[in-house]
Write a protein that holds these residues in place. Structure first.
Motif, PDB file in Angstrom:
ATOM      1  N   LEU A   1       0.968  -1.094  -0.258  1.00  0.00           N
ATOM      2  CA  LEU A   1      -0.041  -0.158   0.061  1.00  0.00           C
ATOM      3  C   LEU A   1       0.855   1.319   0.007  1.00  0.00           C
ATOM      4  CD1 LEU A   1      -2.827   1.111   0.258  1.00  0.00           C
ATOM      5  CD2 LEU A   1      -2.836   0.999   2.616  1.00  0.00           C
ATOM      6  N   ALA A   2       1.842   1.146   0.699  1.00  0.00           N
ATOM      7  CA  ALA A   2       2.919   2.319   0.712  1.00  0.00           C
ATOM      8  C   ALA A   2       3.564   2.601  -0.513  1.00  0.00           C
ATOM      9  CB  ALA A   2       4.011   2.118   1.935  1.00  0.00           C
ATOM     10  N   MET A   3       3.989   1.467  -1.260  1.00  0.00           N
ATOM     11  CA  MET A   3       4.361   1.698  -2.563  1.00  0.00           C
ATOM     12  C   MET A   3       3.393   2.247  -3.325  1.00  0.00           C
ATOM     13  SD  MET A   3       7.036  -1.780  -2.494  1.00  0.00           S
ATOM     14  CE  MET A   3       6.274  -2.359  -4.126  1.00  0.00           C
ATOM     15  N   ALA A   4       2.177   1.767  -3.472  1.00  0.00           N
ATOM     16  CA  ALA A   4       1.058   2.112  -4.436  1.00  0.00           C
ATOM     17  C   ALA A   4       1.107   3.746  -4.008  1.00  0.00           C
ATOM     18  CB  ALA A   4      -0.175   1.301  -4.082  1.00  0.00           C
ATOM     19  N   GLY A  32       1.595   9.321  -6.422  1.00  0.00           N
ATOM     20  CA  GLY A  32       2.476  10.433  -6.420  1.00  0.00           C
ATOM     21  C   GLY A  32       3.476  11.057  -7.498  1.00  0.00           C
ATOM     22  N   SER A  33       3.947   9.719  -7.871  1.00  0.00           N
ATOM     23  CA  SER A  33       4.960   9.852  -8.956  1.00  0.00           C
ATOM     24  C   SER A  33       4.258  10.039 -10.470  1.00  0.00           C
ATOM     25  CB  SER A  33       5.596   8.734  -9.233  1.00  0.00           C
ATOM     26  OG  SER A  33       6.429   8.212  -7.845  1.00  0.00           O
ATOM     27  N   LEU A  34       3.132   9.376 -10.450  1.00  0.00           N
ATOM     28  CA  LEU A  34       2.672   9.579 -11.680  1.00  0.00           C
ATOM     29  C   LEU A  34       1.941  10.911 -11.807  1.00  0.00           C
ATOM     30  CD1 LEU A  34       1.132   8.091 -14.025  1.00  0.00           C
ATOM     31  CD2 LEU A  34      -0.897   7.316 -12.622  1.00  0.00           C
ATOM     32  N   LEU A  35       1.223  11.639 -10.599  1.00  0.00           N
ATOM     33  CA  LEU A  35       0.874  12.922 -10.790  1.00  0.00           C
ATOM     34  C   LEU A  35       1.869  13.741 -11.175  1.00  0.00           C
ATOM     35  CD1 LEU A  35      -1.637  14.737 -10.205  1.00  0.00           C
ATOM     36  CD2 LEU A  35      -0.856  14.883  -7.899  1.00  0.00           C
ATOM     37  N   LEU A  68       4.770  13.139 -13.059  1.00  0.00           N
ATOM     38  CA  LEU A  68       5.125  12.961 -14.209  1.00  0.00           C
ATOM     39  C   LEU A  68       4.213  13.612 -15.260  1.00  0.00           C
ATOM     40  CD1 LEU A  68       6.740   9.458 -14.040  1.00  0.00           C
ATOM     41  CD2 LEU A  68       7.983  11.509 -14.803  1.00  0.00           C
ATOM     42  N   THR A  69       2.867  13.166 -14.803  1.00  0.00           N
ATOM     43  CA  THR A  69       1.768  13.646 -15.691  1.00  0.00           C
ATOM     44  C   THR A  69       1.699  15.228 -15.821  1.00  0.00           C
ATOM     45  OG1 THR A  69       0.294  11.944 -15.214  1.00  0.00           O
ATOM     46  CG2 THR A  69      -0.669  13.899 -16.213  1.00  0.00           C
ATOM     47  N   SER A  70       1.932  16.158 -14.760  1.00  0.00           N
ATOM     48  CA  SER A  70       2.025  17.388 -14.582  1.00  0.00           C
ATOM     49  C   SER A  70       3.303  18.018 -15.556  1.00  0.00           C
ATOM     50  CB  SER A  70       2.239  17.967 -13.248  1.00  0.00           C
ATOM     51  OG  SER A  70       1.127  17.326 -12.357  1.00  0.00           O
ATOM     52  N   ILE A  71       4.561  17.342 -15.358  1.00  0.00           N
ATOM     53  CA  ILE A  71       5.727  17.644 -16.206  1.00  0.00           C
ATOM     54  C   ILE A  71       5.411  17.463 -17.566  1.00  0.00           C
ATOM     55  CG2 ILE A  71       8.029  17.157 -16.526  1.00  0.00           C
ATOM     56  CD1 ILE A  71       8.243  16.399 -13.575  1.00  0.00           C
ATOM     57  N   GLY A  72       4.702  16.548 -17.994  1.00  0.00           N
ATOM     58  CA  GLY A  72       4.562  16.186 -19.614  1.00  0.00           C
ATOM     59  C   GLY A  72       3.097  17.189 -19.989  1.00  0.00           C
ATOM     60  N   ALA A  73       2.694  17.710 -19.186  1.00  0.00           N
ATOM     61  CA  ALA A  73       1.694  18.811 -19.451  1.00  0.00           C
ATOM     62  C   ALA A  73       2.356  20.130 -19.550  1.00  0.00           C
ATOM     63  CB  ALA A  73       0.419  19.170 -18.644  1.00  0.00           C
TER      64      ALA A  73
END
Length: 70
Positions: free
Chosen positions: A34-37, A42-45, A47-52
């Protein structure tokens, strides 16, 4: 009426103790998963922001260079 066999009763108690230990290990593993998920979310959010942001900057550069600001 049959009495309780102490040897069989001891085996049942030993199996219960083993199952309790296994359940405790599984709880610990589930908590770490659960901690890893949550870290991954947070990493996905991020990376998505940086990509945008990168996409918006590249779009503006292309608009000014290729289409002359139209």
């Amino acid at each position: 009426m049959n009495g309780i066999d102490p040897i069989e009763f001891g085996r049942v108690l030993a199996r219960l103790d083993d199952q309790d230990r296994q359940i405790a290990e599984m709880r610990k593993d589930i908590k770490s998963l659960l901690a890893m998920a949550n870290k991954g979310k947070g990493s996905l959010l991020t990376l998505t922001s940086i990509g945008a942001i990168v996409g918006a900057v590249l779009t503006e550069i292309a608009r000014h260079l290729i289409f002359n600001g139209k």
